[in-house]
Design a protein around this motif. Sequence first.
Motif, PDB file in Angstrom:
ATOM      1  N   ARG A 201       0.829  -1.211   0.000  1.00  0.00           N
ATOM      2  CA  ARG A 201       0.000   0.000   0.000  1.00  0.00           C
ATOM      3  C   ARG A 201       0.861   1.258   0.000  1.00  0.00           C
ATOM      4  O   ARG A 201       0.612   2.206  -0.752  1.00  0.00           O
ATOM      5  CB  ARG A 201      -0.902  -0.015   1.235  1.00  0.00           C
TER       6      ARG A 201
ATOM      7  N   TRP B  79       2.396   1.899  -3.407  1.00  0.00           N
ATOM      8  CA  TRP B  79       1.431   2.528  -4.321  1.00  0.00           C
ATOM      9  C   TRP B  79       1.367   4.035  -4.057  1.00  0.00           C
ATOM     10  O   TRP B  79       1.363   4.850  -4.985  1.00  0.00           O
ATOM     11  CB  TRP B  79       0.042   1.919  -4.133  1.00  0.00           C
ATOM     12  N   LYS B  80       1.320   4.412  -2.785  1.00  0.00           N
ATOM     13  CA  LYS B  80       1.254   5.836  -2.442  1.00  0.00           C
ATOM     14  C   LYS B  80       2.500   6.576  -2.919  1.00  0.00           C
ATOM     15  O   LYS B  80       2.418   7.694  -3.438  1.00  0.00           O
ATOM     16  CB  LYS B  80       1.104   6.001  -0.930  1.00  0.00           C
TER      17      LYS B  80
ATOM     18  N   HIS C 271       2.805   9.659  -5.693  1.00  0.00           N
ATOM     19  CA  HIS C 271       2.953  10.889  -4.901  1.00  0.00           C
ATOM     20  C   HIS C 271       3.584  12.009  -5.719  1.00  0.00           C
ATOM     21  O   HIS C 271       4.515  11.774  -6.491  1.00  0.00           O
ATOM     22  CB  HIS C 271       3.813  10.621  -3.663  1.00  0.00           C
TER      23      HIS C 271
ATOM     24  N   TYR D 244      -3.239  13.291  -0.643  1.00  0.00           N
ATOM     25  CA  TYR D 244      -4.346  12.513  -1.191  1.00  0.00           C
ATOM     26  C   TYR D 244      -5.642  12.830  -0.449  1.00  0.00           C
ATOM     27  O   TYR D 244      -5.626  13.064   0.768  1.00  0.00           O
ATOM     28  CB  TYR D 244      -4.065  11.019  -1.048  1.00  0.00           C
TER      29      TYR D 244
ATOM     30  N   TRP E 223      -9.065  11.930   1.514  1.00  0.00           N
ATOM     31  CA  TRP E 223      -9.236  10.894   2.532  1.00  0.00           C
ATOM     32  C   TRP E 223      -9.691   9.574   1.919  1.00  0.00           C
ATOM     33  O   TRP E 223      -9.190   8.506   2.276  1.00  0.00           O
ATOM     34  CB  TRP E 223     -10.261  11.362   3.567  1.00  0.00           C
ATOM     35  N   VAL E 224     -10.635   9.638   0.978  1.00  0.00           N
ATOM     36  CA  VAL E 224     -11.172   8.412   0.371  1.00  0.00           C
ATOM     37  C   VAL E 224     -10.079   7.667  -0.378  1.00  0.00           C
ATOM     38  O   VAL E 224      -9.964   6.425  -0.289  1.00  0.00           O
ATOM     39  CB  VAL E 224     -12.342   8.745  -0.582  1.00  0.00           C
ATOM     40  N   VAL E 225      -9.252   8.389  -1.117  1.00  0.00           N
ATOM     41  CA  VAL E 225      -8.169   7.752  -1.875  1.00  0.00           C
ATOM     42  C   VAL E 225      -7.140   7.153  -0.929  1.00  0.00           C
ATOM     43  O   VAL E 225      -6.686   6.014  -1.112  1.00  0.00           O
ATOM     44  CB  VAL E 225      -7.501   8.784  -2.818  1.00  0.00           C
ATOM     45  N   ASP E 226      -6.785   7.915   0.106  1.00  0.00           N
ATOM     46  CA  ASP E 226      -5.737   7.480   1.022  1.00  0.00           C
ATOM     47  C   ASP E 226      -6.176   6.289   1.876  1.00  0.00           C
ATOM     48  O   ASP E 226      -5.411   5.329   2.049  1.00  0.00           O
ATOM     49  CB  ASP E 226      -5.359   8.657   1.934  1.00  0.00           C
TER      50      ASP E 226
ATOM     51  N   VAL F 203      -9.151   3.698  -1.303  1.00  0.00           N
ATOM     52  CA  VAL F 203      -8.727   3.243  -2.637  1.00  0.00           C
ATOM     53  C   VAL F 203      -7.417   2.476  -2.586  1.00  0.00           C
ATOM     54  O   VAL F 203      -7.312   1.354  -3.109  1.00  0.00           O
ATOM     55  CB  VAL F 203      -8.618   4.444  -3.612  1.00  0.00           C
ATOM     56  N   PHE F 204      -6.384   3.057  -1.971  1.00  0.00           N
ATOM     57  CA  PHE F 204      -5.081   2.386  -1.937  1.00  0.00           C
ATOM     58  C   PHE F 204      -5.130   1.050  -1.192  1.00  0.00           C
ATOM     59  O   PHE F 204      -4.604   0.042  -1.686  1.00  0.00           O
ATOM     60  CB  PHE F 204      -4.013   3.308  -1.326  1.00  0.00           C
TER      61      PHE F 204
END
Length: 498
Positions: free
Chosen positions: A379, A382-383, A387, A393, A395-398, A401-402
């Motif tokens: 995870r 991926w970030k 980046h 990011y 909140w939903v993506v961080d 999603v990841f």
Amino acid sequence: MAGGITDTGELYSPYVGLVYMFNLIVGTGALTMPKAFATAGWLVSLVLLMFLGFMSYMTTTFVVEAMAAANAQLRWKRMEKRKEDDEDEDSSSGVSDTDVLLQDGYERAETRPILSVQRRGSANIFEITERVEMGQMASMFFNKVGVNLFYFCIIIYLYGDLAIYAAAVPVSLMQVTCSVTGNHSCSVGDGTKYNDTDKCWGPIRRIDAYRLYLAAFTLLLGPFTFFNVQKTKYLQIMTSLMRWIAFILMIILALIRISRGQAEGHPSMAQLSGIRNLFGVCVYSFMCQHSLPSLITPISKKKHVNKLVLLDYILILAFYSLLSFTAIYCFRNDTLMDMYTLNFTNCKIISVAFIRYFLGLFPVFTISTNFPIIAVTLRNNWKTLFHREGGTYPWVVDRIVFPAITLIPPVLVAFCTHDLESLVGITGAYAGNGIQYLIPAFLAYCSRKDTQLVFGSGTVNKHLSPFRHTFWIVFVLIWGFSCFVFVTANIVLSEPKL
């Protein structure tokens, strides 16, 4: 794993580092090696194991060399930054023009000795004191395309790792629980072959039981992907202890059966059709390059680190050979399981129920503790890959999603197949090939070029690999790319037979 510069952590002696590296390398891959040995033949397996062990040692020294070069560049940049700050302070201190000129001349005079001292005293500037992860080294020595390829390779490898873990635990639970019910009690390791459609409990088929366990495994351990996993020191110590008890037990039990004349194995010398999976299993079983910064940096005395690493590889080669040879002579080829521990769940092999269940369920406990750590590592990779400097990011993506793109793909792979030998083979042959051969070779080559550019051609890295000639880098790259071609061709040619 692939992040930036992190804290070194508490220092430990070279021999403690040797033990840590041994524990890291000897993991899940070792449990799939006996069947791979039996499939490829003992002579081919032994030769390939020794050669791949040598190749892995070589690329390990490449990574250590790149770590030293990265530390040197970080020190040099800090020195340059301090010098610039000092110049700024001097320019704003209100001294006369004459003083500025004298000071400037003095600093220019000082610059030359600093450079020459760094060349003569390279033992200090190349000391490995800061933990620079592979991702940071890639960003220092590779261009943008190289950095993206690095992250792509390590992400694919981690996905393969998670898929292997996600399949290994349900397979072990299915084999053990289905063997203690119905008409085939205690028959897991007796050579009886079961289909996925065979009954497990009443109307529940074996494949249904496997998928139920996979769902439970995902629901129990999957949520850890959405959080950080920290402070696992004592958990890792416990699982390491369990691993060594299990490995030693399996070797002793196999030797006892062989000494009593109960051995059933008659392994062939060579079967070329089994080389593909053996290659992947061996590459996977020697994997440690991605974790070397975490292992090497805290070692207190690194003067003989390459010799200690060589000793580690010799011990690991001996251990793998002992485990695999006792297995292929103790059990018939067609009875060896993908997960070797399952061969010891048969009542005829071991009469003590506690040992049978301990070995049968051993992968469940050890793999379950590693799964969240690998998932969080993936995870975070991926970030890092997506980046952008100064960006954050949503909140939903961080938080959603990841973690979701980390967890879902390996679980889907495990849902579709539980062929552990193939999963390990493919992961090792492709992503493992890149991490173990190609990336270290490119790191060594690029770090040497950068070192000469920054410090001059006379600079000698105190941790320079014993394989310092460019021939070895070219050899590793040719070998790595050849392996890609060979494995792909083998899969394509054998596809009609599947």
